[in-house]
Design an enzyme around this catalytic site. Structure first.
Site, PDB file in Angstrom:
ATOM      1  N   SER A 172      -2.472  -8.935 -14.481  1.00  0.00           N
ATOM      2  CA  SER A 172      -2.409  -7.791 -13.558  1.00  0.00           C
ATOM      3  C   SER A 172      -1.056  -7.647 -12.870  1.00  0.00           C
ATOM      4  CB  SER A 172      -3.502  -7.940 -12.482  1.00  0.00           C
ATOM      5  OG  SER A 172      -3.297  -9.132 -11.724  1.00  0.00           O
ATOM      6  N   GLU A 188      -0.054   3.497  30.394  1.00  0.00           N
ATOM      7  CA  GLU A 188       0.191   4.231  31.639  1.00  0.00           C
ATOM      8  C   GLU A 188       0.946   3.374  32.644  1.00  0.00           C
ATOM      9  OE1 GLU A 188      -4.103   5.324  30.363  1.00  0.00           O
ATOM     10  OE2 GLU A 188      -2.633   3.740  29.980  1.00  0.00           O
ATOM     11  N   ARG A 193       4.674  -9.963   3.420  1.00  0.00           N
ATOM     12  CA  ARG A 193       5.998 -10.543   3.159  1.00  0.00           C
ATOM     13  C   ARG A 193       7.046  -9.508   2.777  1.00  0.00           C
ATOM     14  NH1 ARG A 193       2.354 -12.748   0.079  1.00  0.00           N
ATOM     15  NH2 ARG A 193       3.325 -12.056  -1.870  1.00  0.00           N
ATOM     16  N   CYS A 240      -8.175   4.267  31.371  1.00  0.00           N
ATOM     17  CA  CYS A 240      -9.334   3.418  31.628  1.00  0.00           C
ATOM     18  C   CYS A 240      -9.648   3.381  33.121  1.00  0.00           C
ATOM     19  CB  CYS A 240      -9.082   2.006  31.106  1.00  0.00           C
ATOM     20  SG  CYS A 240      -7.809   1.097  32.012  1.00  0.00           S
ATOM     21  N   LEU A 266      -1.908 -13.466   0.307  1.00  0.00           N
ATOM     22  CA  LEU A 266      -2.531 -12.507   1.226  1.00  0.00           C
ATOM     23  C   LEU A 266      -1.793 -12.430   2.567  1.00  0.00           C
ATOM     24  CD1 LEU A 266      -6.316 -13.283   0.575  1.00  0.00           C
ATOM     25  CD2 LEU A 266      -4.826 -11.627  -0.568  1.00  0.00           C
ATOM     26  N   ALA A 315      -4.504  -1.281  -6.792  1.00  0.00           N
ATOM     27  CA  ALA A 315      -3.450  -0.782  -7.664  1.00  0.00           C
ATOM     28  C   ALA A 315      -3.997  -0.775  -9.079  1.00  0.00           C
ATOM     29  CB  ALA A 315      -2.206  -1.670  -7.569  1.00  0.00           C
ATOM     30  N   ARG A 318      -1.007  -4.386   5.090  1.00  0.00           N
ATOM     31  CA  ARG A 318      -1.500  -5.690   5.529  1.00  0.00           C
ATOM     32  C   ARG A 318      -1.042  -5.996   6.958  1.00  0.00           C
ATOM     33  NH1 ARG A 318      -0.236  -9.919   0.539  1.00  0.00           N
ATOM     34  NH2 ARG A 318      -1.721  -9.052  -0.981  1.00  0.00           N
ATOM     35  N   TRP A 332       2.971  -6.798 -13.102  1.00  0.00           N
ATOM     36  CA  TRP A 332       2.625  -5.979 -11.934  1.00  0.00           C
ATOM     37  C   TRP A 332       2.252  -4.608 -12.434  1.00  0.00           C
ATOM     38  CZ3 TRP A 332       2.047  -8.375  -7.484  1.00  0.00           C
ATOM     39  CH2 TRP A 332       2.760  -9.547  -7.236  1.00  0.00           C
TER      40      TRP A 332
END
Length: 381
Positions: free
Chosen positions: A187, A56, A226, A94, A223, A173, A203, A189
């Site tokens: 695993s 605001e 990228r 607020c 992790l 996945a 992420r 891909w």
């Protein structure tokens, strides 16, 4: 309460603006605001980051008159032209002092005559107070326009502010038969490049990414976000009850190691914990349950640290334990058109599971979309 098509158009613009703060505003919600006079936008903005002006205030400062500005225009107030304007905002303004002053004060002084808010403040301590203050000041306030969309936008904040627990999303996945790796542990891909890019975007908007110790041992993941544009990197949370992850793991030795939190118990060795702490890794020793970390206690501690959303990426046992404890809020399962097979190939969801179908977790609002050659299934729990 009925709203006009024009009202809906301006609120949709406010929601679009609010999304500009994705991944940056925590522990605050994403909020967008649009000021309209005589059918035209004269100011707009969104909350960019915790501690910075709310949507605001940004919108008030951006009014056309303020752009032509003079030092006579106060920093947090609009101008006389706003006396005939409507403010569209995705969340109730607020009315309390937090990291910034209350928005209701600035709105009242600005002269805006009408405020349309998509949702009330979910915080039970404040909900409705801002609306009452504005109405007492003679401002017409209407609430509920595109409420469902606005609520979904801030589902993580809404849960955290009410319960103190972060919003937990499980992402995995897998093959069509539900396997996340082969019997040998291979695993990479399973999913397509497009799916991996979308996962990295997830992420980038989460407060933290969480994995179990086996995932670190097996995959040595980074992790980090990228493969998609990221304005910030999420925290990395490693669940390791016994201190089994190697000190050589990327998450403990790369440039983001200070962005890593290890959740462990007293069963881990003190020397291992001390080494991590010397490297800048934060180590939290938590209560155990059945020889493993009490996941509800862990999430409660993360919530106390103002972590409002957690993206869980594996492995199978951690995901299963979270489902067993009914701690998952949302799932995002990427299915690749592949069959792996084998009783020893790990499934996406491990854990104890259920004994009877009648106890199965019923998912809400399931949706399916195609991502590259894969299918993404999302649902609320």
């Amino acid at each position: 309460m009925s709203f006009s098509p024009a009202d809906e158009r301006w609120m949709r613009r406010a929601l679009e603006l609010a999304r500009g703060g994705a991944g940056l505003t925590s522990p605050n919600p994403m909020v967008g605001a649009v000021i309209v006079r005589n059918g035209k936008i004269v100011g707009e903005g969104f909350h960019r980051r915790a501690g910075e002006p709310h949507a605001e205030i940004v919108a008030l400062r951006s009014t056309l008159d303020a752009r032509r500005s003079t030092s006579k225009i106060p920093k947090n107030v609009g101008t006389r032209t706003l006396r005939r304007a409507t403010l569209y905002v995705t969340l109730e303004p607020c009315c309390t002092h937090g990291r910034t002053p209350p928005c209701t004060d600035a709105i009242i002084v600005s002269g805006i005559r009408r405020v349309v808010a998509a949702t009330p403040d979910p915080n039970p301590k404040h909900s409705g107070r801002g609306i009452k203050l504005l109405r007492r000041a003679g401002i017409c306030v209407e609430v509920g326009l595109l409420r469902e969309e606005a609520t979904r936008l801030n589902e993580a904040f809404n849960k955290w502010i009410v319960t103190g627990l972060p919003f937990v999303t499980v992402k995995a996945a897998m093959s069509l038969d539900g396997k996340i790796a082969t019997r040998t542990g291979d695993s990479k891909w399973i999913s397509s490049e497009q799916s991996r890019k979308l996962a990295h975007a997830m992420r980038a908007t989460a407060d933290a990414v969480m994995v179990g110790s086996r995932t670190v041992i097996r995959d040595n993941p980074q992790l980090t976000a990228r493969l998609a544009p990221a304005k910030r990197q999420p925290l990395r949370i490693i669940v390791d009850s016994r201190g089994q992850t190697p000190l050589t793991a990327r998450v403990y030795s790369d440039k983001f190691r200070g962005n890593t939190i290890v959740l462990t118990t007293k069963a881990s060795k003190g020397g291992w914990r001390a080494t991590l702490e010397r490297r800048g890794v934060r180590v939290l020793v938590l209560p155990s349950r059945g020889g493993k970390i009490d996941l509800r206690a862990a999430l409660r501690e993360l919530g106390r640290r103002e972590i409002t959303s957690v993206l869980v990426e594996g492995g199978s046992e951690l995901i299963g334990a979270l489902f067993d404890a009914r701690l998952v809020d949302k799932l995002a399962f990427f299915y690749a058109p592949k069959i792996i097979g084998g009783k020893d190939a790990p499934p996406a969801v491990g854990g104890v599971g259920i004994a009877r179908i009648s106890r199965a977790l019923e998912l809400k609002s399931p949706a399916v979309e195609k991502v590259g050659g894969d299918f993404l299934v999302t649902a609320r729990c």
